[in-house]
Enzyme design. Structure first.
Site, short mmCIF file in Angstrom:
data_model
loop_
_atom_site.label_atom_id
_atom_site.label_comp_id
_atom_site.label_asym_id
_atom_site.label_seq_id
_atom_site.Cartn_x
_atom_site.Cartn_y
_atom_site.Cartn_z
N PHE B 129 0.84 -1.20 0.00
CA PHE B 129 0.00 0.00 0.00
C PHE B 129 0.87 1.25 0.00
CE2 PHE B 129 -2.39 3.29 2.41
CZ PHE B 129 -3.32 3.55 1.41
N MET B 503 0.44 32.98 -22.68
CA MET B 503 1.57 32.65 -23.55
C MET B 503 1.14 31.63 -24.60
SD MET B 503 4.51 33.78 -24.05
CE MET B 503 5.58 34.38 -22.77
#
Lengths: 184, 600
Positions: B129, B503
């Site tokens: 896990f 941009m």
């Protein structure tokens, strides 16, 4: 869209085009620790360069150091960059470009198994004898020869002996060292 | 009794080696390394370290809201203080979330130590896990990394990590620490007893090369200093020496995005930033110079433009601490491997000792040429009475920051996100000191500015910290608003909101036939309400008339503040070197109409 227009749309400019390539043998002294090989290989694979051959073994148990011998083919720029990148890795102590350094010795080792009829085995034996290869295993139907020489010589030997019943080949990369009294 | 004897005495009195758990070793080593602030996020695999943190009061932990935020905050802290930034995150997703920050630090050479939790050693490789191959994932995006498999190795690794992160070309270092190692007990090794490996990068420059360089510099007719982040990383003295050397020569100087502040921007020898959105005078001077003195910059592709046409007639000196930067992109005539600070100091000494003088006649000719380029006024833009131009907003911000600095002595620190606003900030905000400008240069990480501002404010509690942001970038790490509120950090977020990924929109307009694919930021939140929802202050300016009042209000707040400045949507960032073009082929705002017709 023309090539020129495509080029202008790239944010990265042009590729430098084709350059002359050469074969280099690098000798790298490293700390013998987990992951060190992966770090070194990563420099090559990360840039899309293939390694021609690679040899690794511990050379000093006391200092816990290994020597890696890498043979690589590339442009001078690429080789220079790779050497600089190798040298800045933390577990790398020294990088030597033996090809640039001058005269040096390179040796590969090959094991080749030949299994065939008596006639072919005899011919294979003669070739091995001519090259000075050693018989390391022998049965009535087979031989395993061991041969040590430069990469080119090993290639030549294999080419000659293969037609007589080659079953298996296992070869190392180059181990290398400079000529003369210098340390490398 | 000297201090060494004292130390020996005290260590004789206590046990020769201190027995500590792995988690305690981490804390102890950090304290010894001078760490007082760390950034992180807890999780299963680092609980023992968080437990050890809870039981001490020397190290302050800043709980960020995302591991990427923690990494950028540590970067902001490191860049504004010159210290090494420290991050503590858990295994698996904690580590992978930090990867962007680590890569950012690698590309901008920022010293970081990142401790990642890992599943216990006996579970590694079992798909446990929250397990990830952290050393495998981070190998290409760190300067170095470690997986600790024995608690007795941990103290040395901790000390070595700080040594590696901060020595030579700085960079991020990861220590992957399995949970069982954090619980295990072992012998602690103090900082002064630790063997910090064989890592000894060359920092002292070759004196013969220095002599040669200074001679080249002295004989230059059209010289230019081109400096970078290496000067900032070398510490404040490097910037001081650089300024003295440049003043002694009378030569022009430009700098990369990373190097802003090393030389004072108010000085008349300063040409502004160079590169893709650099000034006309800086780029033309780079192109036409006869001697280029590169100190601590790496010929980045945003700086060089087309490398085949890069400064074709100059002799190039390249000072870099990283040998692998030499001849990587541009072949240079005189490489010098060494620390920028040591190299500048050595150059300055040789200059003084040998009594070098500049060739004033040639230099005056060079300056009159540069003045012609300056007269182009490449940063001019069309002002408007009705719409806020982003450049105007930054000019006003600068005006009030300067005023504040003069009246109260409070120093300004600027961080940015990534995009048009970042380039405008670099163009319109002058930096007169190093460590005042924190921006993601190499990686161009949107979402950098807010967490970096948080780290900057923590490192400089009395500073005025402003994150110049875009409305798209800020949303990438907006959760860090909570961090700013929790720790009472009065960071100012100055959003130049044009509702576009500016941009991206600019490139689509100029290079992709105005096909605005996915660059409009729809469904934006109400930033004023957003700030208030987090417990901060929200302000808005929609017309030029409102702007000054809003900025003044912003400077007065004592809480995290978002200023939503609604700016002109169609404004583009100029000047600009189109890709594949050279420094002398840059285009100005006035050329833009011609430009897009030509290319599309």
């Amino acid at each position: 869209m023309t090539e020129d227009e495509k080029k202008n749309q790239s944010v990265y400019g042009d590729s430098p085009g084709e350059r002359k390539i050469a074969r280099h043998t690098l000798s790298i002294l490293v700390d013998n620790e987990p992951g060190v090989l992966s770090r070194i290989i990563g420099l090559f694979s990360g840039r899309g360069y293939n390694i021609d051959s690679l040899t690794v073994a511990e050379v000093s148990e006391k200092l816990n150091q290994s020597r890696i011998t890498v043979v690589i083919t590339g442009t001078p720029d690429v080789i220079e960059q790779i050497i600089n990148l190798l040298a800045r890795l933390v577990p790398v102590h020294k990088v030597t470009d033996l090809t640039v350094l001058g005269p040096h010795i390179e040796r590969d080792l090959v094991l080749i198994k030949i299994a065939s009829n008596q006639d072919d085995l005899l011919k294979a034996y003669d070739i091995a004898n001519e090259y000075g290869a050693i018989v390391t295993d022998k049965t009535e139907e087979s031989y395993v020869f061991q041969y040590v020489d430069t990469t080119a010589k090993v290639d030549e030997f294999l080419e000659k002996i293969t037609p007589f019943g080659m079953k298996n080949i296992s070869r190392t990369g180059s181990a290398a060292m400079s000529c003369g009294k210098e340390k490398f | 009794m000297n201090t060494t004897a004292l130390k020996q005495k005290s260590s004789n009195q206590t046990n020769k080696t201190k027995q500590l758990s792995g988690a305690e070793m981490v804390i102890e080593a950090m304290i010894e390394q001078g760490v007082d602030t760390i950034f992180g996020y807890p999780g299963g695999a680092v609980l023992p370290i968080y437990d050890a943190l809870f039981q001490q009061n020397k190290i302050k932990h800043i709980l960020c809201r995302h591991e990427q935020g923690a990494a950028h905050a540590a970067e902001g802290y490191a860049r504004s203080t010159g210290k090494t930034g420290v991050i503590l995150v858990t295994s698996g997703p904690g580590a992978t979330n930090a990867v962007t920050g680590l890569t950012d630090a690698l590309l901008d050479s920022i010293p970081l130590v990142c401790i990642t939790g890992q599943v216990p050693t006996f579970l590694i490789g079992n798909d446990a896990f929250q397990e990830a191959d952290t050393t495998g994932i981070t190998r290409p995006c760190t300067k170095h990394n470690y997986l600790v498999k024995n608690v007795n190795d941990l103290p040395n690794i901790m000390h070595e990590a700080f040594h590696v992160a901060g020595t030579g070309r700085p960079g991020p270092v990861v220590i992957d620490l399995p949970k069982d190692i954090q619980f295990a007990e072992g012998d602690y090794i103090a900082k002064d007893k630790a063997i910090t490996h064989m890592y000894k990068p060359q920092t002292d420059p070759d004196m013969a090369a220095i002599e040669q360089a200074v001679e080249m510099i002295a004989n230059a007719k059209k010289p230019i200093f081109y400096t970078g982040g290496g000067v900032i990383n070398a510490g404040p003295k490097a910037s001081k020496d650089l300024t003295e050397f440049v003043k002694a020569t009378g030569y022009p100087i430009t700098s990369t995005l990373m190097g802003l502040g090393a030389f004072p921007a108010h000085d008349e020898q300063w040409l502004g930033m160079l590169g893709m959105h650099g000034t006309y005078e800086a780029n033309w001077s780079m192109h036409d110079c006869d001697v280029m003195i590169n100190i601590g910059a790496r010929f980045d592709d945003r700086v060089t433009g087309d490398v085949t046409k890069f400064s074709p007639n100059s002799k190039k000196i390249h000072v870099d601490i990283d040998p692998s930067s030499i001849n990587k992109i541009i072949h240079v005539d005189l490489p010098i491997i060494g620390d920028a600070g040591k190299t500048i100091e050595a150059m300055l000494n040789v200059w003084k000792d040998k009594g070098y003088k500049t060739n004033h006649e040639e230099l005056n000719k060079w300056w009159s040429q540069i003045d012609e380029w300056r007269a182009v006024k490449c940063l001019s833009y069309k002002k408007s009475d009705t719409i806020i131009k982003p450049q105007y907003a930054l000019e006003r911000l600068n005006h009030f920051l300067q005023k504040n600095e003069k009246e109260t002595g409070q120093e300004s620190f600027i961080t940015t996100e990534v995009g048009q606003h970042q380039m405008w900030a670099a163009q319109f905000l002058p930096f007169n000191k190093p460590n005042r400008w924190m921006t993601s240069g190499g990686l161009g990480t949107m979402g950098y500015g807010l967490p970096a501002a948080i780290g900057t404010q923590l490192g400089n509690p009395d500073g005025m910290v402003v994150d110049v942001a875009g409305e798209a970038s800020i949303l990438m790490n907006i959760q860090e608003m909570s961090t700013a509120v929790q720790y009472n950090l009065p960071v100012k977020i100055f959003i130049l909101n044009n509702q576009w990924m500016g941009m991206v929109r600019q490139w689509q307009e100029l290079l992709h036939g105005e096909r605005y694919s996915q660059s409009y930021t729809e469904s934006l939140p109400d930033f004023v309400k957003l700030a208030e929802a987090y417990g901060g202050v929200g302000l808005r300016a929609t017309t030029p008339d409102e702007l000054d009042g809003v900025i003044e209000q912003m400077l007065q707040t004592d809480k995290v503040t978002i200023v939503d400045v609604n700016v002109c949507q169609s404004e583009n960032c100029f000047p600009m070197i189109p890709s594949g073009k050279a420094h002398n082929e840059m285009i100005l705002a006035a050329d833009a109409e011609k430009f897009d017709k030509k290319l599309v």
